[in-house]
Motif scaffolding. Structure first.
Motif, PDB file in Angstrom:
ATOM      1  N   ILE A  29      63.797  20.933 -25.125  1.00  0.00           N
ATOM      2  CA  ILE A  29      62.989  19.712 -25.075  1.00  0.00           C
ATOM      3  C   ILE A  29      63.723  18.576 -25.781  1.00  0.00           C
ATOM      4  CG2 ILE A  29      60.715  18.719 -25.519  1.00  0.00           C
ATOM      5  CD1 ILE A  29      60.917  21.399 -23.702  1.00  0.00           C
ATOM      6  N   LYS A  30      64.276  18.834 -26.955  1.00  0.00           N
ATOM      7  CA  LYS A  30      65.033  17.801 -27.667  1.00  0.00           C
ATOM      8  C   LYS A  30      66.268  17.393 -26.870  1.00  0.00           C
ATOM      9  CE  LYS A  30      67.464  16.653 -31.946  1.00  0.00           C
ATOM     10  NZ  LYS A  30      68.398  15.814 -31.244  1.00  0.00           N
ATOM     11  N   SER A  31      66.963  18.360 -26.304  1.00  0.00           N
ATOM     12  CA  SER A  31      68.146  18.039 -25.496  1.00  0.00           C
ATOM     13  C   SER A  31      67.768  17.158 -24.316  1.00  0.00           C
ATOM     14  CB  SER A  31      68.811  19.319 -25.004  1.00  0.00           C
ATOM     15  OG  SER A  31      69.279  20.083 -26.081  1.00  0.00           O
ATOM     16  N   ALA A  32      66.647  17.446 -23.670  1.00  0.00           N
ATOM     17  CA  ALA A  32      66.185  16.631 -22.544  1.00  0.00           C
ATOM     18  C   ALA A  32      65.862  15.212 -23.013  1.00  0.00           C
ATOM     19  CB  ALA A  32      64.958  17.274 -21.901  1.00  0.00           C
ATOM     20  N   ARG A  33      65.170  15.092 -24.150  1.00  0.00           N
ATOM     21  CA  ARG A  33      64.840  13.758 -24.693  1.00  0.00           C
ATOM     22  C   ARG A  33      66.102  12.965 -25.003  1.00  0.00           C
ATOM     23  NH1 ARG A  33      60.745  16.324 -27.894  1.00  0.00           N
ATOM     24  NH2 ARG A  33      62.257  16.436 -29.587  1.00  0.00           N
ATOM     25  N   ASP A  34      67.057  13.593 -25.676  1.00  0.00           N
ATOM     26  CA  ASP A  34      68.293  12.900 -26.039  1.00  0.00           C
ATOM     27  C   ASP A  34      69.064  12.459 -24.796  1.00  0.00           C
ATOM     28  OD1 ASP A  34      67.596  13.358 -28.672  1.00  0.00           O
ATOM     29  OD2 ASP A  34      69.073  14.963 -28.973  1.00  0.00           O
ATOM     30  N   LEU A  88      59.036  10.241 -23.942  1.00  0.00           N
ATOM     31  CA  LEU A  88      57.698  10.827 -23.860  1.00  0.00           C
ATOM     32  C   LEU A  88      57.519  11.581 -22.546  1.00  0.00           C
ATOM     33  CD1 LEU A  88      54.767  11.050 -24.981  1.00  0.00           C
ATOM     34  CD2 LEU A  88      54.294   8.942 -23.727  1.00  0.00           C
ATOM     35  N   ILE A  89      57.901  10.955 -21.454  1.00  0.00           N
ATOM     36  CA  ILE A  89      57.723  11.554 -20.125  1.00  0.00           C
ATOM     37  C   ILE A  89      58.543  12.830 -19.997  1.00  0.00           C
ATOM     38  CG2 ILE A  89      58.064  11.201 -17.644  1.00  0.00           C
ATOM     39  CD1 ILE A  89      55.791   9.472 -18.974  1.00  0.00           C
ATOM     40  N   VAL A  90      59.820  12.779 -20.348  1.00  0.00           N
ATOM     41  CA  VAL A  90      60.653  13.972 -20.187  1.00  0.00           C
ATOM     42  C   VAL A  90      60.224  15.075 -21.142  1.00  0.00           C
ATOM     43  CG1 VAL A  90      62.603  13.500 -21.748  1.00  0.00           C
ATOM     44  CG2 VAL A  90      62.982  14.711 -19.587  1.00  0.00           C
ATOM     45  N   SER A  91      59.686  14.721 -22.293  1.00  0.00           N
ATOM     46  CA  SER A  91      59.176  15.757 -23.199  1.00  0.00           C
ATOM     47  C   SER A  91      58.067  16.556 -22.540  1.00  0.00           C
ATOM     48  CB  SER A  91      58.644  15.133 -24.494  1.00  0.00           C
ATOM     49  OG  SER A  91      59.682  14.624 -25.273  1.00  0.00           O
ATOM     50  N   GLU A  92      57.148  15.872 -21.909  1.00  0.00           N
ATOM     51  CA  GLU A  92      56.036  16.549 -21.238  1.00  0.00           C
ATOM     52  C   GLU A  92      56.536  17.377 -20.058  1.00  0.00           C
ATOM     53  OE1 GLU A  92      52.424  18.038 -20.215  1.00  0.00           O
ATOM     54  OE2 GLU A  92      52.968  17.017 -22.070  1.00  0.00           O
ATOM     55  N   LEU A  93      57.378  16.788 -19.215  1.00  0.00           N
ATOM     56  CA  LEU A  93      57.852  17.502 -18.027  1.00  0.00           C
ATOM     57  C   LEU A  93      58.718  18.706 -18.406  1.00  0.00           C
ATOM     58  CD1 LEU A  93      58.722  14.546 -15.611  1.00  0.00           C
ATOM     59  CD2 LEU A  93      56.568  15.808 -15.855  1.00  0.00           C
ATOM     60  N   VAL A 114      64.139   6.865 -12.770  1.00  0.00           N
ATOM     61  CA  VAL A 114      63.538   8.089 -12.242  1.00  0.00           C
ATOM     62  C   VAL A 114      63.964   9.249 -13.136  1.00  0.00           C
ATOM     63  CG1 VAL A 114      63.380   9.661 -10.271  1.00  0.00           C
ATOM     64  CG2 VAL A 114      63.597   7.195  -9.893  1.00  0.00           C
ATOM     65  N   ILE A 115      62.987  10.046 -13.529  1.00  0.00           N
ATOM     66  CA  ILE A 115      63.237  11.260 -14.306  1.00  0.00           C
ATOM     67  C   ILE A 115      62.774  12.429 -13.456  1.00  0.00           C
ATOM     68  CG2 ILE A 115      62.642  12.559 -16.376  1.00  0.00           C
ATOM     69  CD1 ILE A 115      62.106   9.825 -17.719  1.00  0.00           C
ATOM     70  N   GLU A 116      63.648  13.411 -13.299  1.00  0.00           N
ATOM     71  CA  GLU A 116      63.322  14.617 -12.539  1.00  0.00           C
ATOM     72  C   GLU A 116      63.555  15.842 -13.416  1.00  0.00           C
ATOM     73  OE1 GLU A 116      64.691  13.205  -8.081  1.00  0.00           O
ATOM     74  OE2 GLU A 116      66.026  14.528  -9.215  1.00  0.00           O
ATOM     75  N   VAL A 117      62.641  16.783 -13.331  1.00  0.00           N
ATOM     76  CA  VAL A 117      62.801  18.058 -14.031  1.00  0.00           C
ATOM     77  C   VAL A 117      62.558  19.168 -13.015  1.00  0.00           C
ATOM     78  CG1 VAL A 117      61.979  19.552 -15.877  1.00  0.00           C
ATOM     79  CG2 VAL A 117      62.089  17.070 -16.242  1.00  0.00           C
ATOM     80  N   TRP A 118      63.574  20.012 -12.844  1.00  0.00           N
ATOM     81  CA  TRP A 118      63.503  21.122 -11.896  1.00  0.00           C
ATOM     82  C   TRP A 118      63.390  22.417 -12.665  1.00  0.00           C
ATOM     83  CZ3 TRP A 118      68.455  23.311  -9.265  1.00  0.00           C
ATOM     84  CH2 TRP A 118      68.132  24.409  -8.484  1.00  0.00           C
ATOM     85  N   ASP A 119      62.404  23.218 -12.303  1.00  0.00           N
ATOM     86  CA  ASP A 119      62.314  24.574 -12.834  1.00  0.00           C
ATOM     87  C   ASP A 119      62.158  25.527 -11.657  1.00  0.00           C
ATOM     88  OD1 ASP A 119      59.400  25.381 -12.409  1.00  0.00           O
ATOM     89  OD2 ASP A 119      59.113  23.579 -13.614  1.00  0.00           O
ATOM     90  N   GLN A 120      62.270  26.802 -11.913  1.00  0.00           N
ATOM     91  CA  GLN A 120      62.294  27.790 -10.842  1.00  0.00           C
ATOM     92  C   GLN A 120      60.929  28.394 -10.530  1.00  0.00           C
ATOM     93  OE1 GLN A 120      65.751  29.277 -13.005  1.00  0.00           O
ATOM     94  NE2 GLN A 120      66.667  29.646 -11.007  1.00  0.00           N
ATOM     95  N   SER A 121      59.895  27.860 -11.143  1.00  0.00           N
ATOM     96  CA  SER A 121      58.539  28.323 -10.851  1.00  0.00           C
ATOM     97  C   SER A 121      58.002  27.599  -9.613  1.00  0.00           C
ATOM     98  CB  SER A 121      57.618  28.037 -12.041  1.00  0.00           C
ATOM     99  OG  SER A 121      56.275  28.224 -11.681  1.00  0.00           O
ATOM    100  N   ASP A 122      57.290  28.330  -8.779  1.00  0.00           N
ATOM    101  CA  ASP A 122      56.662  27.718  -7.607  1.00  0.00           C
ATOM    102  C   ASP A 122      55.273  27.148  -7.920  1.00  0.00           C
ATOM    103  OD1 ASP A 122      58.795  28.268  -5.873  1.00  0.00           O
ATOM    104  OD2 ASP A 122      58.077  30.307  -5.560  1.00  0.00           O
ATOM    105  N   LYS A 123      54.809  27.317  -9.149  1.00  0.00           N
ATOM    106  CA  LYS A 123      53.490  26.818  -9.540  1.00  0.00           C
ATOM    107  C   LYS A 123      53.519  25.287  -9.611  1.00  0.00           C
ATOM    108  CE  LYS A 123      49.891  27.231 -12.973  1.00  0.00           C
ATOM    109  NZ  LYS A 123      49.498  27.738 -14.285  1.00  0.00           N
ATOM    110  N   ILE A 124      52.678  24.661  -8.794  1.00  0.00           N
ATOM    111  CA  ILE A 124      52.628  23.202  -8.707  1.00  0.00           C
ATOM    112  C   ILE A 124      51.741  22.651  -9.831  1.00  0.00           C
ATOM    113  CG2 ILE A 124      51.964  21.244  -7.247  1.00  0.00           C
ATOM    114  CD1 ILE A 124      54.381  22.843  -6.221  1.00  0.00           C
ATOM    115  N   PRO A 125      52.236  21.660 -10.579  1.00  0.00           N
ATOM    116  CA  PRO A 125      51.419  21.102 -11.655  1.00  0.00           C
ATOM    117  C   PRO A 125      50.284  20.248 -11.099  1.00  0.00           C
ATOM    118  CG  PRO A 125      53.450  19.874 -11.452  1.00  0.00           C
ATOM    119  CD  PRO A 125      53.542  21.036 -10.490  1.00  0.00           C
ATOM    120  N   VAL A 126      49.169  20.279 -11.784  1.00  0.00           N
ATOM    121  CA  VAL A 126      48.013  19.457 -11.409  1.00  0.00           C
ATOM    122  C   VAL A 126      47.465  18.796 -12.661  1.00  0.00           C
ATOM    123  CG1 VAL A 126      47.363  20.833  -9.397  1.00  0.00           C
ATOM    124  CG2 VAL A 126      46.430  21.417 -11.621  1.00  0.00           C
TER     125      VAL A 126
END
Length: 122
Positions: free
Chosen positions: A14-19, A37-42, A68-80
């Motif tokens: 999370i810190k690495s993503a923020r930095d 803030l946004i990338v911390s949450e994502l 634009v900030i994009e975060v890719w993970d390998q889960s197929d669970k869609i956030p709501v």
């Protein structure tokens, strides 16, 4: 400037993503508070959905007048967006993000998983 980093799904990511996003935002003359803030949450959501041997990809880049900030993970669970009760400690992140960004969304990735993105205006 490299727009993309690959992280292990662990709390330190999370810190690495923020930095990483702060560096890109600064180079593009965006204030870095909202991108952090946004990338911390994502990234936190991605970490929570990931298996120990997965990876998280974080990307930030300019598009028109937006960051634009994009975060890719390998889960197929869609956030709501959730609407937790007043006593619940979590579940408000995407609701807050939806109020702060130009737009956000998700899309599946052919390799598996999904990308969650957010567009931030200047």
């Amino acid at each position: 400037m490299n727009e993309t980093i690959i992280l292990r799904p662990e709390p330190e990511a999370i810190k690495s993503a923020r930095d990483h996003v702060a560096m890109i935002a600064g180079a593009l003359h965006f204030d870095d508070f909202l991108p952090r803030l946004i990338v911390s949450e994502l990234a936190t959501n991605a970490w929570r959905q990931s298996a120990p041997d997965d990876h998280i990809v974080v990307r930030a880049y300019p598009w028109r007048e937006h960051l634009v900030i994009e975060v890719w993970d390998q889960s197929d669970k869609i956030p709501v967006i959730q609407f937790p009760g007043g006593m619940e400690e979590g579940g408000r992140g995407l609701m807050i993000i939806s109020e702060l960004v130009v737009r956000w969304g998700t899309r599946p990735v052919a390799e598996g998983g999904k990308i969650v993105f957010a567009e931030i205006g200047k």
